[in-house]
Design a protein around this motif. Structure first.
Motif, PDB file in Angstrom:
ATOM      1  N   ARG A  20       0.823  -1.222   0.000  1.00 32.23           N
ATOM      2  CA  ARG A  20       0.000   0.000   0.000  1.00 32.23           C
ATOM      3  C   ARG A  20       0.851   1.262   0.000  1.00 32.23           C
ATOM      4  N   ASP A  27      -5.455  -1.742  -5.311  1.00 32.27           N
ATOM      5  CA  ASP A  27      -6.211  -1.916  -4.076  1.00 32.27           C
ATOM      6  C   ASP A  27      -6.577  -3.376  -3.831  1.00 32.27           C
ATOM      7  N   GLU A  28      -6.942  -4.097  -4.876  1.00 30.39           N
ATOM      8  CA  GLU A  28      -7.359  -5.482  -4.677  1.00 30.39           C
ATOM      9  C   GLU A  28      -6.207  -6.361  -4.212  1.00 30.39           C
TER      10      GLU A  28
END
Length: 320
Positions: A20, A27-28
């Motif tokens: 991140r 995002d997944e």
């Protein structure tokens, strides 16, 4: 890339935050890695040690055995450090590991803690808090993060803010000057509460608390410019209730605000501690009983300090 590979070779709790914050993965992919905290590695280990009633070691801040000794008039032996195995330090660690608040284990645990866990101070409910700001700040943080009802606790902390902008655990004993330790614990709690869209307005109080640290360049006395405690210049993980410069910088990074010029000296300290291989060392492990080891020991490269230092430098805008 060698440092990044080393970080990604760690526990899921490290990997999802690297994805991140440092590699900016989709995002997944981040969510899939984060989900593993519940079922693998450090997160799963901590969850497996939970008592059936939702607590750890039968107590809020201290294990039940320690509290039973106190009540029997037996003074616990903390010469090797206090134990970090009860409910509060474990929930703080699960929050730092990034256990998904929507996960089944998190939802069940928080409901049980709310129903069953009471503070040693005066039998207060866990998410109502007790009297010490450094404890209440961390309780607010885990409550806000995991979705517990903590509006009353947020209000109480606002009422406890001192005139210089910070907080101190010793106000019940007459303290009128703030503590770095207490202030960072409360600031983290207020930030988590604000980001959870809590009903109580805390932004102004949070900014006043930030000013308390910024006026002191994150590690100096306002009056003389001296460093009150050399341990603040040594980076720990987990920080527990203790203050250090890297913890403060990582907090300011999380606010989403642009770096204030008054953090420049603190950021330079982080730069200066970077090792030739691109890592940062674990420097000051706080002693006491723990459920698991999260790094390889003081004086050796630490994944948590490396992750936090890299994302602080990325926030600051120079990448190291």
């Amino acid at each position: 890339m060698e440092v990044m590979d080393w970080l990604l070779d760690g526990d899921p709790a490290i990997r999802w935050q690297v994805l991140r914050d440092l590699t900016h993965a989709p995002d997944e992919q981040v969510a899939a890695e984060r989900a593993r905290v519940e079922t693998e590695g450090w997160g799963a280990r901590l969850l497996s040690l939970r008592d059936p009633d939702g607590q750890w070691e039968g107590g809020a801040c201290f294990p039940r055995r320690v509290v039973d000794d106190w009540r029997a008039g037996i003074e616990p032996d903390f010469s090797g450090g206090q134990p970090w195995t009860a409910t509060l330090p474990t929930l703080v660690l699960l929050r730092d590991l990034g256990l998904d608040p929507a996960s089944p284990a998190a939802r069940e645990t928080i409901a049980l803690v709310a129903a069953n866990c009471r503070w040693e101070h005066d039998d207060e409910a866990f998410f109502d808090g007790e009297v010490e700001a450094c404890i209440n700040g961390r309780a607010l943080s885990v409550g806000a993060y995991f979705g517990a009802g903590v509006d009353a606790l947020a209000t109480a902390l606002l009422e406890d803010q001192l005139g210089d902008g910070g907080w101190n655990c010793w106000t019940e004993h007459g303290a009128t000057v703030s503590s770095f330790h207490s202030t960072i614990c409360v600031l983290e709690g207020l930030l988590d509460y604000e980001q959870s869209e809590g009903a109580v307005a805390v932004a102004e109080a949070r900014r006043r608390g930030e000013e308390y640290l910024l006026e002191r360049r994150l590690f100096r006395r306002k009056s003389t410019g001296e460093v009150p405690d050399e341990d603040w210049l040594r980076f720990s993980w987990p920080p527990r209730w203790h203050y250090d410069v890297l913890r403060a910088l990582d907090y300011f990074r999380r606010t989403g605000s642009a770096p204030d010029a008054r953090v420049d000296e603190a950021v330079q300290l982080v730069r200066d501690k970077r090792q030739p291989d691109g890592t940062w060392l674990l420097e000051n492990t706080h002693p006491g009983e723990t459920q698991l080891e999260l790094d390889d020991g003081d004086g050796r490269p630490g994944r948590w300090n490396t992750l936090r230092a890299l994302r602080v430098l990325d926030w600051y805008g120079d990448g190291g």
